[in-house]
Design a protein around this motif. Structure first.
Motif, PDB file in Angstrom:
ATOM      1  N   UNK A 111      32.236  23.223  44.108  1.00 40.24           N
ATOM      2  CA  UNK A 111      32.960  23.156  42.829  1.00 40.24           C
ATOM      3  C   UNK A 111      32.761  24.478  42.094  1.00 40.24           C
ATOM      4  N   UNK A 112      33.393  25.553  42.604  1.00 41.22           N
ATOM      5  CA  UNK A 112      33.108  26.904  42.086  1.00 41.22           C
ATOM      6  C   UNK A 112      33.465  27.121  40.617  1.00 41.22           C
ATOM      7  N   UNK A 113      34.284  26.247  40.046  1.00 41.30           N
ATOM      8  CA  UNK A 113      34.668  26.438  38.650  1.00 41.30           C
ATOM      9  C   UNK A 113      33.854  25.561  37.700  1.00 41.30           C
ATOM     10  N   UNK A 114      32.855  24.878  38.229  1.00 41.93           N
ATOM     11  CA  UNK A 114      32.087  23.946  37.396  1.00 41.93           C
ATOM     12  C   UNK A 114      31.325  24.678  36.297  1.00 41.93           C
ATOM     13  N   UNK A 115      31.198  24.009  35.158  1.00 41.51           N
ATOM     14  CA  UNK A 115      30.318  24.510  34.104  1.00 41.51           C
ATOM     15  C   UNK A 115      29.191  23.503  33.928  1.00 41.51           C
ATOM     16  N   UNK A 116      28.012  24.051  33.646  1.00 42.04           N
ATOM     17  CA  UNK A 116      26.830  23.221  33.422  1.00 42.04           C
ATOM     18  C   UNK A 116      26.539  23.261  31.923  1.00 42.04           C
ATOM     19  N   UNK A 117      26.553  22.107  31.311  1.00 37.51           N
ATOM     20  CA  UNK A 117      26.272  22.004  29.867  1.00 37.51           C
ATOM     21  C   UNK A 117      24.978  21.212  29.691  1.00 37.51           C
ATOM     22  N   UNK A 118      23.997  21.848  29.088  1.00 37.80           N
ATOM     23  CA  UNK A 118      22.742  21.158  28.807  1.00 37.80           C
ATOM     24  C   UNK A 118      22.883  20.484  27.438  1.00 37.80           C
ATOM     25  N   UNK A 119      22.686  19.194  27.403  1.00 35.79           N
ATOM     26  CA  UNK A 119      22.827  18.447  26.156  1.00 35.79           C
ATOM     27  C   UNK A 119      21.446  18.177  25.568  1.00 35.79           C
ATOM     28  N   UNK A 120      21.269  18.587  24.327  1.00 40.21           N
ATOM     29  CA  UNK A 120      20.023  18.268  23.625  1.00 40.21           C
ATOM     30  C   UNK A 120      20.378  17.682  22.280  1.00 40.21           C
ATOM     31  N   UNK A 121      19.827  16.501  22.028  1.00 38.72           N
ATOM     32  CA  UNK A 121      20.108  15.805  20.783  1.00 38.72           C
ATOM     33  C   UNK A 121      21.619  15.696  20.519  1.00 38.72           C
ATOM     34  N   UNK A 122      22.323  15.268  21.540  1.00 38.39           N
ATOM     35  CA  UNK A 122      23.772  14.995  21.513  1.00 38.39           C
ATOM     36  C   UNK A 122      24.665  16.230  21.476  1.00 38.39           C
ATOM     37  N   UNK A 123      24.091  17.415  21.372  1.00 36.94           N
ATOM     38  CA  UNK A 123      24.916  18.624  21.305  1.00 36.94           C
ATOM     39  C   UNK A 123      24.761  19.494  22.553  1.00 36.94           C
ATOM     40  N   UNK A 124      25.792  20.290  22.817  1.00 37.99           N
ATOM     41  CA  UNK A 124      25.708  21.251  23.915  1.00 37.99           C
ATOM     42  C   UNK A 124      24.786  22.379  23.466  1.00 37.99           C
ATOM     43  N   UNK A 125      23.616  22.485  24.086  1.00 33.85           N
ATOM     44  CA  UNK A 125      22.695  23.522  23.639  1.00 33.85           C
ATOM     45  C   UNK A 125      22.747  24.748  24.534  1.00 33.85           C
ATOM     46  N   UNK A 126      23.224  24.565  25.763  1.00 37.31           N
ATOM     47  CA  UNK A 126      23.423  25.707  26.661  1.00 37.31           C
ATOM     48  C   UNK A 126      24.610  25.398  27.535  1.00 37.31           C
ATOM     49  N   UNK A 127      25.363  26.435  27.866  1.00 41.04           N
ATOM     50  CA  UNK A 127      26.508  26.272  28.759  1.00 41.04           C
ATOM     51  C   UNK A 127      26.573  27.476  29.667  1.00 41.04           C
ATOM     52  N   UNK A 128      26.741  27.248  30.945  1.00 40.75           N
ATOM     53  CA  UNK A 128      26.971  28.382  31.844  1.00 40.75           C
ATOM     54  C   UNK A 128      27.853  27.959  33.003  1.00 40.75           C
ATOM     55  N   UNK A 129      28.503  28.933  33.596  1.00 38.92           N
ATOM     56  CA  UNK A 129      29.321  28.690  34.783  1.00 38.92           C
ATOM     57  C   UNK A 129      28.423  28.762  36.007  1.00 38.92           C
ATOM     58  N   UNK A 130      28.691  27.894  36.969  1.00 39.02           N
ATOM     59  CA  UNK A 130      27.981  28.063  38.235  1.00 39.02           C
ATOM     60  C   UNK A 130      28.451  29.391  38.828  1.00 39.02           C
ATOM     61  N   UNK A 131      27.569  30.021  39.599  1.00 36.52           N
ATOM     62  CA  UNK A 131      27.975  31.272  40.230  1.00 36.52           C
ATOM     63  C   UNK A 131      27.627  31.250  41.707  1.00 36.52           C
ATOM     64  N   UNK A 132      28.665  31.315  42.523  1.00 35.81           N
ATOM     65  CA  UNK A 132      28.420  31.252  43.949  1.00 35.81           C
ATOM     66  C   UNK A 132      27.689  32.503  44.402  1.00 35.81           C
ATOM     67  N   UNK A 133      26.581  32.324  45.141  1.00 36.21           N
ATOM     68  CA  UNK A 133      25.865  33.517  45.611  1.00 36.21           C
ATOM     69  C   UNK A 133      26.659  34.245  46.694  1.00 36.21           C
ATOM     70  N   UNK A 134      26.356  35.516  46.920  1.00 35.60           N
ATOM     71  CA  UNK A 134      27.024  36.272  47.998  1.00 35.60           C
ATOM     72  C   UNK A 134      26.424  35.936  49.355  1.00 35.60           C
TER      73      UNK A 134
END
Ligand SMILES: Nc1ncnc2c1ncn2[C@@H]1O[C@H](COP(=O)(O)OP(=O)(O)OP(=O)(O)O)[C@@H](O)[C@H]1O
Ligand SMILES: [Mg+2]
Ligand SMILES: [Zn+2]
Length: 151
Positions: free
Chosen positions: A76-99
């Motif tokens: 799922x190369x376009x997936x984003x990972x959202x870390x939820x803390x206390x109901x809010x998105x506290x961190x967001x990043x895109x997965x990155x396929x390694x070379x």
């Protein structure tokens, strides 16, 4: 009309923008196989504001380790990972396929040195990211159906 939504999570991880049809593979990667101890919501084939359709996986009380994120990047190369803390998105990043992919896929060639009795850690060169093409560094075989051999 009543607005039905999935239960918000207080703490956990939302894996968003998963390519349509890949949610079950993501669940397998993160070890959700049926007997869960916390809330897991799975959305399949929901409209994406970015483009077309997507799957989404939401897991309560769970963060992902880098190995899991690398596996997700392959299916799922376009997936984003959202870390939820206390109901809010506290961190967001895109997965990155390694070379270069190390250790997370088993080579499909039974005669490959990585599948021998004292195995060498598998290693693959990512020859293309869209579509994903993996070639074994050792036996040079292109990996068909690698998603079924994630380890
Ligand atoms: N507390 C929560 N419980 C469950 N899901 C959540 C929670 N907070 C956010 N989400 C989900 O996490 C994802 C990211 O949330 P965000 O608010 O950043 O949306 P967005 O602005 O559409 O982000 P993006 O641009 O990445 O699509 C969405 O799918 C949202 O539904
Ligand atoms: Mg969005
Ligand atoms: Zn090989």
């Amino acid at each position: 009309m009543k607005d039905f939504r999935v239960t918000p999570i207080r703490n956990g991880t939302v894996i968003d923008h998963i390519d349509c049809g890949q949610a079950l593979k993501v669940l397998r990667i993160i070890g959700v196989t049926g007997d869960v101890a916390s809330t897991v919501s799975v959305l399949m084939h929901v409209p994406s504001r970015r483009d077309g359709w997507k799957d989404v996986v939401k897991v309560e009380d769970r963060e992902l380790d880098p190995r899991e994120v690398d596996k997700i990047s392959l299916i799922a190369p376009k997936a984003t990972i959202n870390i939820i803390r206390d109901f809010n998105v506290s961190e967001k990043y895109n997965v990155q396929m390694p070379d270069v992919v190390r250790g997370i896929v088993k080579c499909g060639n039974p005669n490959c040195i990585t599948n021998k009795s004292e195995p060498v850690e598998p290693q693959f060169v990512v020859e293309s990211k869209d579509p994903v093409v993996l070639r074994c560094h050792y036996c040079e075989r292109i990996q068909e159906d690698f998603a079924d051999r994630l380890v």
